[in-house]
Design an enzyme around this catalytic site. Structure first.
Site, PDB file in Angstrom:
ATOM      1  N   CYS A  14      14.980 -27.644 -22.655  1.00  0.00           N
ATOM      2  CA  CYS A  14      15.077 -26.438 -23.493  1.00  0.00           C
ATOM      3  C   CYS A  14      13.721 -26.133 -24.123  1.00  0.00           C
ATOM      4  O   CYS A  14      13.359 -24.981 -24.299  1.00  0.00           O
ATOM      5  CB  CYS A  14      16.141 -26.631 -24.564  1.00  0.00           C
ATOM      6  N   GLU A  40      22.455 -25.507 -30.539  1.00  0.00           N
ATOM      7  CA  GLU A  40      21.118 -25.782 -29.983  1.00  0.00           C
ATOM      8  C   GLU A  40      21.114 -25.177 -28.585  1.00  0.00           C
ATOM      9  O   GLU A  40      21.677 -25.743 -27.659  1.00  0.00           O
ATOM     10  CB  GLU A  40      20.892 -27.294 -29.889  1.00  0.00           C
TER      11      GLU A  40
HETATM   12  P1  NAP Z   1      26.005 -24.895 -20.328  1.00  0.00           P
HETATM   13  O1  NAP Z   1      26.527 -24.402 -19.063  1.00  0.00           O
HETATM   14  O2  NAP Z   1      26.140 -24.080 -21.542  1.00  0.00           O
HETATM   15  O3  NAP Z   1      26.628 -26.349 -20.542  1.00  0.00           O
HETATM   16  C1  NAP Z   1      26.479 -27.049 -21.732  1.00  0.00           C
HETATM   17  C2  NAP Z   1      27.818 -27.604 -22.144  1.00  0.00           C
HETATM   18  O4  NAP Z   1      28.687 -26.519 -22.474  1.00  0.00           O
HETATM   19  C3  NAP Z   1      28.523 -28.375 -21.029  1.00  0.00           C
HETATM   20  O5  NAP Z   1      29.229 -29.447 -21.577  1.00  0.00           O
HETATM   21  C4  NAP Z   1      29.465 -27.334 -20.458  1.00  0.00           C
HETATM   22  O6  NAP Z   1      30.573 -27.885 -19.795  1.00  0.00           O
HETATM   23  C5  NAP Z   1      29.889 -26.597 -21.708  1.00  0.00           C
HETATM   24  N1  NAP Z   1      30.385 -25.260 -21.473  1.00  0.00           N
HETATM   25  C6  NAP Z   1      30.191 -24.453 -20.408  1.00  0.00           C
HETATM   26  N2  NAP Z   1      30.819 -23.275 -20.586  1.00  0.00           N
HETATM   27  C7  NAP Z   1      31.418 -23.339 -21.797  1.00  0.00           C
HETATM   28  C8  NAP Z   1      32.210 -22.438 -22.548  1.00  0.00           C
HETATM   29  N3  NAP Z   1      32.517 -21.212 -22.106  1.00  0.00           N
HETATM   30  N4  NAP Z   1      32.669 -22.816 -23.757  1.00  0.00           N
HETATM   31  C9  NAP Z   1      32.357 -24.034 -24.255  1.00  0.00           C
HETATM   32  N5  NAP Z   1      31.612 -24.936 -23.569  1.00  0.00           N
HETATM   33  C10 NAP Z   1      31.143 -24.592 -22.368  1.00  0.00           C
HETATM   34  O7  NAP Z   1      24.458 -25.231 -20.267  1.00  0.00           O
HETATM   35  P2  NAP Z   1      23.617 -25.609 -19.012  1.00  0.00           P
HETATM   36  O8  NAP Z   1      23.167 -24.342 -18.399  1.00  0.00           O
HETATM   37  O9  NAP Z   1      24.265 -26.597 -18.185  1.00  0.00           O
HETATM   38  O10 NAP Z   1      22.427 -26.352 -19.808  1.00  0.00           O
HETATM   39  C11 NAP Z   1      21.186 -25.852 -19.949  1.00  0.00           C
HETATM   40  C12 NAP Z   1      21.038 -24.978 -21.187  1.00  0.00           C
HETATM   41  O11 NAP Z   1      21.089 -25.789 -22.343  1.00  0.00           O
HETATM   42  C13 NAP Z   1      19.683 -24.324 -21.180  1.00  0.00           C
HETATM   43  O12 NAP Z   1      19.765 -23.019 -21.638  1.00  0.00           O
HETATM   44  C14 NAP Z   1      18.903 -25.193 -22.149  1.00  0.00           C
HETATM   45  O13 NAP Z   1      17.779 -24.571 -22.684  1.00  0.00           O
HETATM   46  C15 NAP Z   1      19.954 -25.524 -23.153  1.00  0.00           C
HETATM   47  N6  NAP Z   1      19.587 -26.712 -23.935  1.00  0.00           N
HETATM   48  C16 NAP Z   1      19.251 -26.556 -25.258  1.00  0.00           C
HETATM   49  C17 NAP Z   1      18.856 -27.640 -26.012  1.00  0.00           C
HETATM   50  C18 NAP Z   1      18.472 -27.496 -27.472  1.00  0.00           C
HETATM   51  O14 NAP Z   1      18.406 -28.501 -28.157  1.00  0.00           O
HETATM   52  N7  NAP Z   1      18.206 -26.311 -27.972  1.00  0.00           N
HETATM   53  C19 NAP Z   1      18.815 -28.905 -25.428  1.00  0.00           C
HETATM   54  C20 NAP Z   1      19.158 -29.021 -24.084  1.00  0.00           C
HETATM   55  C21 NAP Z   1      19.561 -27.924 -23.358  1.00  0.00           C
HETATM   56  P3  NAP Z   1      30.622 -28.023 -18.181  1.00  0.00           P
HETATM   57  O15 NAP Z   1      29.453 -28.848 -17.805  1.00  0.00           O
HETATM   58  O16 NAP Z   1      31.914 -28.677 -17.975  1.00  0.00           O
HETATM   59  O17 NAP Z   1      30.540 -26.622 -17.646  1.00  0.00           O
END
Ligand code: NAP
Length: 460
Positions: free
Chosen positions: A262, A228
């Site tokens: 998102c 997601e």
């Molecule tokens: P993110 O950096 O990808 O973080 C999300 C999760 O992934 C966190 O637990 C993060 O851990 C972990 N993570 C980070 N780098 C990683 C890697 N290389 N490998 C595996 N896991 C990793 O996302 P964000 O920028 O904080 O969150 C916002 C994004 O999420 C936006 O793009 C938003 O649109 C999307 N989102 C999508 C949905 C949906 O249902 N489609 C819902 C909500 C949010 P750490 O925090 O420890 O870095």
């Protein structure tokens, strides 16, 4: 990045946590594996009782849990309370409906008997984001626990206390050890766990980069994954829309959750005939929003989730302007302490502008003026993302026709994209694959096993 609670309204560090050691992670996976062996043999009603108890505790502790959300990621307090209630609803929903969703599906072969049995697959590993710290976990954990799987969650590093308290809720609800485990590990170490043989399926909600990293590893080790990811939802305003009501929904769609959704409405696409009126009224109301303390019930817009998030979006706005975009409103970081960004409206964003294809995760609206309905659909689909979208029109049949042509996982007519327990959630294209919530969300991590009964004299 360290695992810390930092209040984004002040940027002050509140609490720091040690990440789990390799041996603690190994022990947690082992415990989840052992728990699966007994959990999978329990009845649906037994599992449902646990989910109902978790839901009840969430409602009872709503105020405390909501304050923790607001403290860690800056969501307005009323919205944080709403998130807790929505999460409780999701637990109740799967407790009530899970058995029916997972009932044997009888087939109709030419002879003998055949049916599909839904069996759990084992330990699942979910990587969750900070923007809805309880709801995101609920929609992954509730259906999968109902199936009989056990759950490991690596929560976002900026909401460690939310992650910890969810595990405590399970303990208080008398969940057997290992049914639900919170892993305190940073994102940089999250993908490495996927190869562990004891983990049978993985799910990530977050950015494309993190999703791609996790899913690539899942593919390498032949494990099912659900992603997601981000979105850049179009919000289309047709000439027959009720403009005043549409403007009110446009504001909700853009600034709900401080713009960090998102499924937020991110690209406002108005047809020529009503574009000026919409933009004028939208700008006027956006300019009156009260930005401030997310704990204050009078605040309309709180801080971004972190200083890094505010810094990133301010840089994206600067980049948009460097490449020809114009600012109608805002455009700068708010002066003073905290991770605040002004409410911003950008226009004149051309496809050559790198921002055209990027997600803007904050209170920044991109406005586009197009000739007609066809041009609106074309622009809506000109995106690497395919999560949600909206169409505003008083002609519902027209709305359905437009919705049919929009290339996303969800399209709402006369409403910003939103969510509830009994409606499916998920995207297409760069927004990921698989579905959460509703009857669809419980089908992702099950073995749909064929059981066939034959007579000894039946043909081969
Ligand atoms: P993110 O950096 O990808 O973080 C999300 C999760 O992934 C966190 O637990 C993060 O851990 C972990 N993570 C980070 N780098 C990683 C890697 N290389 N490998 C595996 N896991 C990793 O996302 P964000 O920028 O904080 O969150 C916002 C994004 O999420 C936006 O793009 C938003 O649109 C999307 N989102 C999508 C949905 C949906 O249902 N489609 C819902 C909500 C949010 P750490 O925090 O420890 O870095």
């Amino acid at each position: 990045m360290s695992i810390q609670t930092v209040n984004p309204a002040t940027n002050k560090v509140v609490k720091t946590f040690d990440e789990m050691s390799e041996s603690a992670i190994d022990a947690a996976i082992e415990q989840a594996t052992k728990a699966f062996e007994s959990w999978k043999k329990t009845t649906y009603s037994h599992r449902a009782e646990l989910l109902h108890r978790v839901a009840k505790l969430m409602r009872e502790k709503k105020d405390t849990l909501a304050k923790l959300i607001t403290l860690e990621m800056g969501k307005l307090i009323a919205q944080a309370e709403g998130e807790i209630l929505l999460s409780a609803d999701i637990f109740d929903y799967y407790a009530t409906n899970g058995e029916e969703f997972l009932a044997d599906k009888h087939l109709n072969p030419e002879y003998g008997e055949a049916f599909i049995r839904h069996s759990p697959i084992g330990v699942l590993y979910g990587v969750e984001p900070w923007n809805f710290p309880f709801y995101q976990v609920a929609r992954f954990a509730a259906p999968n626990l109902m199936i009989g799987n056990t759950i490991l969650v690596k929560h976002a590093s900026i909401v460690p206390q939310c992650g910890i308290i969810i595990e405590e809720l399970f303990k208080e609800a008398k969940a057997p050890a290992g049914i639900y485990t919170n892993l305190l590990i940073p994102g940089s170490k999250a993908t490495a766990l996927v190869k562990d043989k004891r983990i049978k399926g993985v799910s990530l909600t977050g950015s494309e980069a993190a999703g791609s990293s996790l899913a690539a590893e899942a593919g390498k080790y032949l494990k099912k994954s659900v992603l997601e990811l981000g979105g850049s939802d179009a919000f289309i305003i047709l000439e027959d829309a009720d403009i005043d009501k549409t403007v009110d929904w446009a504001i909700v769609g853009r600034i709900n959750n401080n713009g960090e959704c998102c499924i937020a409405s991110k690209r406002f696409i108005a047809v020529e005939a009503i574009a000026d009126e919409f933009l004028m009224k939208f700008t006027e109301k956006m300019s009156k929003l009260k930005v401030g303390d997310p704990m204050d019930a009078d605040t309309d817009l709180g801080p971004l989730s972190s200083e890094a998030a505010a810094d990133l979006i301010a840089k994206q706005v600067d980049k948009a302007i460097e490449h020809g975009a114009k600012i109608i409103l805002g455009g700068k970081r708010r002066k003073g302490e905290g991770a605040f960004m002004e409410v911003t409206i950008l226009t004149d964003i051309k496809p050559e502008n790198p921002i055209y294809y990027e997600e803007l995760f904050g209170p920044i609206a991109s406005f586009y003026r197009v000739k007609d309905e066809n041009a609106a659909i074309e622009l809506a689909n000109d995106s690497p993302f395919g999560l949600g979208g909206s169409v505003f029109t008083q002609d519902i049949e027209r709305g359905k026709r437009v919705a049919n042509l929009i290339d996303t996982g969800m399209v709402y007519i006369n409403h910003p994209t939103w969510t509830q327990a009994d409606l499916p959630f998920g995207g297409t294209k760069g927004s990921g694959y698989g579905r959460e919530l509703s009857a669809l969300g419980i089908e992702e991590f099950v073995n749909k096993k064929l059981i066939r009964v034959c007579g000894l004299n039946d043909p081969f």
